[in-house]
Design an enzyme around this catalytic site. Structure first.
Site, PDB file in Angstrom:
ATOM      1  N   SER A  86       0.795  -1.312   0.078  1.00  0.00           N
ATOM      2  CA  SER A  86      -0.103  -0.003  -0.041  1.00  0.00           C
ATOM      3  C   SER A  86       0.827   1.329   0.112  1.00  0.00           C
ATOM      4  O   SER A  86       0.269   2.367  -0.178  1.00  0.00           O
ATOM      5  CB  SER A  86      -0.993  -0.103   1.118  1.00  0.00           C
ATOM      6  OG  SER A  86      -0.483   0.393   2.517  1.00  0.00           O
ATOM      7  N   HIS A  87       2.238   1.178   0.379  1.00  0.00           N
ATOM      8  CA  HIS A  87       2.959   2.100   0.111  1.00  0.00           C
ATOM      9  C   HIS A  87       4.238   1.980  -0.592  1.00  0.00           C
ATOM     10  O   HIS A  87       5.388   2.568  -0.258  1.00  0.00           O
ATOM     11  CB  HIS A  87       3.364   3.061   1.701  1.00  0.00           C
ATOM     12  CG  HIS A  87       2.061   3.565   1.893  1.00  0.00           C
ATOM     13  ND1 HIS A  87       1.001   3.022   2.680  1.00  0.00           N
ATOM     14  CD2 HIS A  87       1.410   4.782   2.223  1.00  0.00           C
ATOM     15  CE1 HIS A  87      -0.198   3.623   3.142  1.00  0.00           C
ATOM     16  NE2 HIS A  87       0.392   4.827   2.871  1.00  0.00           N
ATOM     17  N   GLU A  91      -4.975   0.562   0.983  1.00  0.00           N
ATOM     18  CA  GLU A  91      -5.257  -0.602   1.128  1.00  0.00           C
ATOM     19  C   GLU A  91      -6.903  -1.135   0.409  1.00  0.00           C
ATOM     20  O   GLU A  91      -6.840  -1.902  -0.209  1.00  0.00           O
ATOM     21  CB  GLU A  91      -5.389  -1.279   2.553  1.00  0.00           C
ATOM     22  CG  GLU A  91      -5.471  -2.698   3.125  1.00  0.00           C
ATOM     23  CD  GLU A  91      -4.255  -3.377   2.295  1.00  0.00           C
ATOM     24  OE1 GLU A  91      -4.393  -4.383   1.726  1.00  0.00           O
ATOM     25  OE2 GLU A  91      -3.194  -2.955   2.591  1.00  0.00           O
TER      26      GLU A  91
END
Ligand code: NDP
Ligand code: PYC
Length: 345
Positions: A47-48, A188
């Site tokens: 997600s990052h 997410e």
């Protein structure tokens, strides 16, 4: 770019830097931003990781971040240090302030770094780990943009407001946790939307305030805090400490300034560094030794420590000599490399 082949981390770092430089970033900003993106991918934090690069380019293209901003540090010798990010990415601002923060925390026992006017799209653990690597305990917190309803409400007001903590360990990777104060990071939800998956119950409300497990409806409605009123209160604390207290935007103000959640938000950040031995001075026992007793007891019950999954992912990536990007990820990166800002809407 061959999606099947293992891509060394240095090659991914160079590619992400090249994409950012082509999009107008200074070498300093491109390097710092690429380091957090590559670290996310290396540690299995999708997600990052590279997924965030498109958002960076969109934010540059929309004129909502200055990719050439040169951060500056103000230091009056006290425990509160301040870096003006001047509308640039948080990475270079943090990299400028972190060594001075560490030096001040060692001198005074406790010091704070305030970062103002930064675009922050990344996980907080890379920052916390810089400080644990220097033997300090650390807390990092920042608002994001208003996409979370307070417990009992139905309209977006709070941010996904991440909170990270790190404790250094002599013989093991640091104890680090880093989470959104919403039920999950917004990234997410976006990744699950792209994958055609549903959300667990309790993550979000639709635009009418009814519970939903549909990512599209969740993105159009409101996310929920984690842990009900407890996450809601922690998210509010972050708005206060890393928003109003440091004279910077709250999540609601960040969204108003930004106009869209598809861009990376601009606000402030607060990072605290502690020297545990200064706090424990004169008391029985060494704080680092006593911490190990606690970690052993947690592990002794069969529980895992936060970041253990991440450190395992990191070790696997390093042992493999790099990352195996999916064909889709490789194609996205190649498109950004070839087209620059024209690759994003
Ligand atoms: P997760 O819920 O995935 O994980 C949160 C933390 O809990 C991690 O440290 C994780 O360690 C740990 N953890 C997970 N499961 C267990 C377990 N069973 N036992 C012990 N520890 C566990 O995180 P979020 O989705 O809430 O956030 C993801 C990222 O998004 C964070 O890095 C955060 O900084 C970032 N974020 C950034 C924002 C910004 O504005 N810049 C906004 C919101 C989020 P492990 O990694 O090892 O699984
Ligand atoms: O994943 O919630 C998130 C997020 C917001 C800003 C950066 N990441």
């Amino acid at each position: 770019m061959n999606a099947e082949a293992v891509m060394p981390l240095e090659a991914l770092q160079a590619l992400v830097e090249e994409i950012l430089r082509k999009a107008g970033a200074s070498p300093q900003a491109a390097g710092a931003v690429a380091r957090t993106i590559v670290a996310g991918e290396r540690d299995g934090c999708a997600s990052h990781g590279v997924y965030r690069l498109e958002g960076c380019l969109r934010t540059i293209k929309a004129g909502k971040v200055d990719p050439r901003a040169e951060p500056s540090l103000s230091d009056d010798g006290s425990a509160v240090l301040r870096v003006a990010a001047k509308g640039g990415f948080s990475g270079p601002a943090f990299e400028l302030g972190a060594p001075v923060l560490a030096e001040r925390a060692r001198k005074l026992g406790l010091a704070a770094l305030v970062v103002n006017d930064c675009t922050h799209f990344s996980a907080l653990w890379p920052e916390v780990e810089v400080l644990t690597d220097m033997g300090l305990a650390a807390l990092a917190l920042c608002p994001s943009y208003a996409v979370v309803a307070p417990t009992g409400g139905i309209s977006p007001l709070l941010g996904t407001n991440p909170l990270a903590f790190g404790w250094p360990r002599r013989e093991a990777p640091p104890y680090v946790f880093d989470f959104a104060t919403s039920a999950a990071a917004r990234g997410e939800i976006e990744l699950r939307r792209r994958a055609g998956e549903t959300l667990p119950e309790g993550w979000a409300l639709d635009a009418e305030g009814a519970p939903t497990t549909d990512p599209e409806q969740a993105l159009a409605g409101a996310m929920l805090p984690f842990g009900g009123h407890k996450g809601s209160a922690l998210a509010t604390m972050i708005e206060l400490l890393a928003g109003t207290m440091i004279g910077d935007r709250t999540s609601a103000e960040a969204l108003e300034h930004l106009g869209a959640t598809s861009l990376a938000p601009q606000h402030g950040e607060l990072i605290l560094a502690f020297d545990p031995e200064r706090f424990a001075a004169g008391r029985p026992g060494n704080p680092f030794d006593r911490a190990e007793i606690l970690f052993d007891a947690i592990l002794g019950q069969g529980a895992r420590l936060p970041s253990q999954r991440r450190f395992t992912a990191r070790a696997k990536t390093l042992a493999a000599g790099g990352l195996r990007l999916s064909a889709q990820e490789a194609a996205r990166l190649e498109r950004m490399r070839a087209l620059g800002l024209a690759a994003v809407d």
